[in-house]
Design an enzyme around this catalytic site. Structure first.
Site, PDB file in Angstrom:
ATOM      1  N   CYS A   1       3.742  -6.826   0.881  1.00 28.00           N
ATOM      2  CA  CYS A   1       3.269  -5.702   1.749  1.00 28.00           C
ATOM      3  C   CYS A   1       3.590  -7.100   3.047  1.00 28.00           C
ATOM      4  O   CYS A   1       4.775  -6.761   3.161  1.00 28.00           O
ATOM      5  CB  CYS A   1       2.409  -5.587   1.659  1.00 28.00           C
ATOM      6  SG  CYS A   1       0.892  -4.012   2.918  1.00 28.00           S
TER       7      CYS A   1
ATOM      8  N   HIS B   1       2.195  -3.414  -2.943  1.00 30.55           N
ATOM      9  CA  HIS B   1       1.998  -4.115  -4.168  1.00 30.55           C
ATOM     10  C   HIS B   1       1.843  -3.809  -5.439  1.00 30.55           C
ATOM     11  O   HIS B   1       1.408  -2.992  -6.709  1.00 30.55           O
ATOM     12  CB  HIS B   1       0.550  -3.341  -3.943  1.00 30.55           C
ATOM     13  CG  HIS B   1       0.017  -4.128  -2.596  1.00 30.55           C
ATOM     14  ND1 HIS B   1      -0.861  -5.389  -2.162  1.00 30.55           N
ATOM     15  CD2 HIS B   1      -0.398  -3.539  -2.046  1.00 30.55           C
ATOM     16  CE1 HIS B   1      -1.322  -5.318  -1.516  1.00 30.55           C
ATOM     17  NE2 HIS B   1      -0.582  -3.910  -0.143  1.00 30.55           N
TER      18      HIS B   1
ATOM     19  N   GLU C   1       1.448  -5.594  -7.956  1.00 35.07           N
ATOM     20  CA  GLU C   1       0.228  -6.501  -8.762  1.00 35.07           C
ATOM     21  C   GLU C   1      -0.522  -5.322  -9.166  1.00 35.07           C
ATOM     22  O   GLU C   1      -1.270  -5.851 -10.093  1.00 35.07           O
ATOM     23  CB  GLU C   1      -0.667  -7.354  -8.605  1.00 35.07           C
ATOM     24  CG  GLU C   1      -1.084  -6.884  -6.650  1.00 35.07           C
ATOM     25  CD  GLU C   1      -0.570  -6.672  -5.721  1.00 35.07           C
ATOM     26  OE1 GLU C   1      -1.431  -7.041  -4.796  1.00 35.07           O
ATOM     27  OE2 GLU C   1       0.492  -6.673  -5.996  1.00 35.07           O
TER      28      GLU C   1
END
Length: 539
Positions: free
Chosen positions: A385, A511, A513
């Site tokens: 990001c 993102h 994750e």
């Protein structure tokens, strides 16, 4: 099957692990074969944590449908291996906003609007939002018993349990049994008083989870049972574990799932830990390690990067390496006179560098300087990001020669806005819930490094940002070695940038994750850690 509800409250102190306990219970019940959902109720008045400082609240976890939520939802998703939605996170702010809107719209027919019944009815309505898709709904209440802001939620639980059959609801209270070194024994009084406080509200817990640094013997469990009116068999010991992923197995050693099923009068079968236990066992006996830095401005509060840490750990385990994470403050490092030398020395001791997401100018120049060094010495780099945007700025300045290149987030008057505000964001004034949020599809460029990693063309990833790569500069970037790895085709937005000539230099606007799981690490993290291991072995 009629939906069953498990209410999980906490007492004595915060941060005892209600989120992990809820996730672990959900894991057990899902493995048995039930459709499980988890909800988190936070008593603060913010509508969501999206505008809260990560130093106070930790990571903001984003769901597929774009909800900005508590970090516990990350635990829920990782343990359940299931994507949750906006219905899984409610705050006092959302509840009060809904009730006030109803009052303004005349839905209460001129009645005096009060905490009871209007606020509690709205909370109870939300308890049932996931009924159609769930056999069992686990409901975690944030904070601790006794907090004034949590009272409406506890009152709602009391009413809900009164209105439903005993076999349809289960109250679990998570509490603390501290070990006093000077006395050489564990003390039950905090747990006793926590349950007293809960019972004053009208909730008698059916089960206790007693957090402790050590095992609790039978006499302590008997004492807790006697003074809390909870059967000894339902006093579960929540001893500290080396890994959060051991918790489901520790609970099941005490037959937790069978006790829950017995209470609900539903079928039970043995939990299959084959794959999960192998994952935990492998994590405990890994001999090799790799050192990766997370460089950001919230490093003093590591919960701000919770999903990134877990994603690195997942990727490390599948690559048979322990990931040793070094947190580097990009704000503090630039306050040193010899910052360049310090960065060089730190990177000499690292196997990879990760720049996470964030907002605001603080620490940006430190991130850009670290990225420059990582690019020039060919150390594996992953930017997420804002980290991706900083990589774009660095490349523009130091490769394209655009010395004043910047993001309009940091410099409104930059002559080279290589990162610009999205067109639809330019008239947005409200901060909360107005970014590009949630899952968006992407089309991967074939023969790219990204394609090698994902091994497919179409992906879907979660976003949380207002600014984007400025396509006016795209041709210049690609001509000089920074390529597009993935695009959101419908809007022609850059999702991934990469430098093919670098061993691993990737920036993602999204993102990754948020979609990593213990048994299925995200492919970008998996490859990132693998490359870091190769880099270490070569050097």
């Amino acid at each position: 099957m009629k939906t069953k509800y498990i209410f999980i409250t906490g007492g004595v102190v915060s941060s005892l692990g209600k989120g992990i306990a809820s996730s672990s219970i959900g894991f057990l019940l899902k493995d048995i074969g039930y459709e499980v959902s988890i909800q988190k109720y936070d008593p603060y008045l913010n509508v969501d944590p999206g505008t809260m400082n990560p130093f106070q609240h930790g990571e903001v976890f984003v769901t597929e449908d774009g909800a900005e939520t508590d970090l516990d939802l990350g635990h829920y998703e990782r343990f359940l291996d299931k994507s949750l939605s906006q219905k899984s996170n409610t705050t006092a702010g959302i509840v009060y906003e809904a009730v006030i809107n109803n009052e303004r719209n005349g839905k209460y027919l001129g009645k005096t609007v009060q905490t009871i019944p209007h606020i509690t009815n709205e909370i109870k309505r939300r308890f049932k939002q996931l009924d159609e898709e769930s056999d069992i709904v686990i409901i975690e209440i944030g904070g601790t018993v006794g907090d004034i802001e949590g009272l409406p939620f506890l009152e709602s639980i009391r009413q809900f349990m009164l209105e439903h059959a005993d076999t349809d609801t289960l109250a679990i209270h998570l509490t603390l049994v501290p070990y006093i070194n000077a006395a050489g024994e564990s003390k039950t009084k905090p747990t006793q008083h926590s349950v007293i406080k809960l019972r004053e509200i009208g909730i008698q817990p059916d089960m206790l989870i007693c957090r402790s640094t050590r095992e609790l013997n039978k006499s302590i469990i008997s004492k807790i049972s006697l003074f809390t009116n909870v059967p000894e068999s339902n006093v579960i010991v929540g001893k500290d574990s080396a890994s959060i992923y051991e918790i489901p197995m520790n609970f099941e050693k005490q037959n937790m799932s069978s006790k829950i099923c017995k209470h609900f009068k539903i079928k039970h079968k043995k939990v299959d830990f084959t794959d999960w236990a192998a994952f935990v066992r492998k994590s405990k006996y890994i001999q090799n390690s790799v050192k990766i830095a997370i460089c950001g401005k919230y490093v003093k509060h590591q919960d701000a990067y919770k999903s990134i840490v877990e994603s690195l750990n997942h990727a490390g385990i599948i690559n048979s390496h322990q990931v040793d994470i070094e947190f580097i403050s990009t704000e503090a490092i630039m306050q040193k006179e010899d910052s360049d030398k310090i960065i060089e020395e730190k990177l000499d001791d690292l196997d990879a560098v990760l720049i996470p997401g964030g907002f605001g100018y603080r620490g940006i120049e430190g991130k850009i300087s670290i990225i420059q060094h990582a690019r020039e010495i060919d150390i594996p780099f992953l930017g997420i990001c804002l980290g991706m945007q900083c990589a774009v700025i660095e490349f523009a300045r130091n490769v394209l020669g655009l010395d004043d290149a910047n993001s309009k987030e940091f410099d409104e008057n930059t002559p080279h806005p290589v990162i610009d505000l999205m067109e639809e964001q330019k008239n947005v004034t409200q901060k909360g819930g107005t970014m590009r949020l949630g899952a968006y599809p992407g089309r991967i460029i074939k023969k790219s490094k990204t394609h090698e990693i994902y091994k497919k063309v179409f992906i879907s990833e979660r976003h949380r940002h207002r600014y984007e790569f400025n396509n006016k500069y795209l041709e210049e970037f690609e001509d000089n070695g920074m390529k597009v790895g993935c695009k959101y085709v419908q809007r022609n937005l850059v999702e991934i940038v990469e430098i093919p000539d670098h061993r691993f230099f990737i920036g993602t606007q999204f993102h990754p994750e948020f979609k990593s799981r213990p048994l299925s690490p995200h492919p970008i993290f998996k490859e990132f850690v693998k490359t870091a291991i190769e880099f270490k072995n070569e050097n």
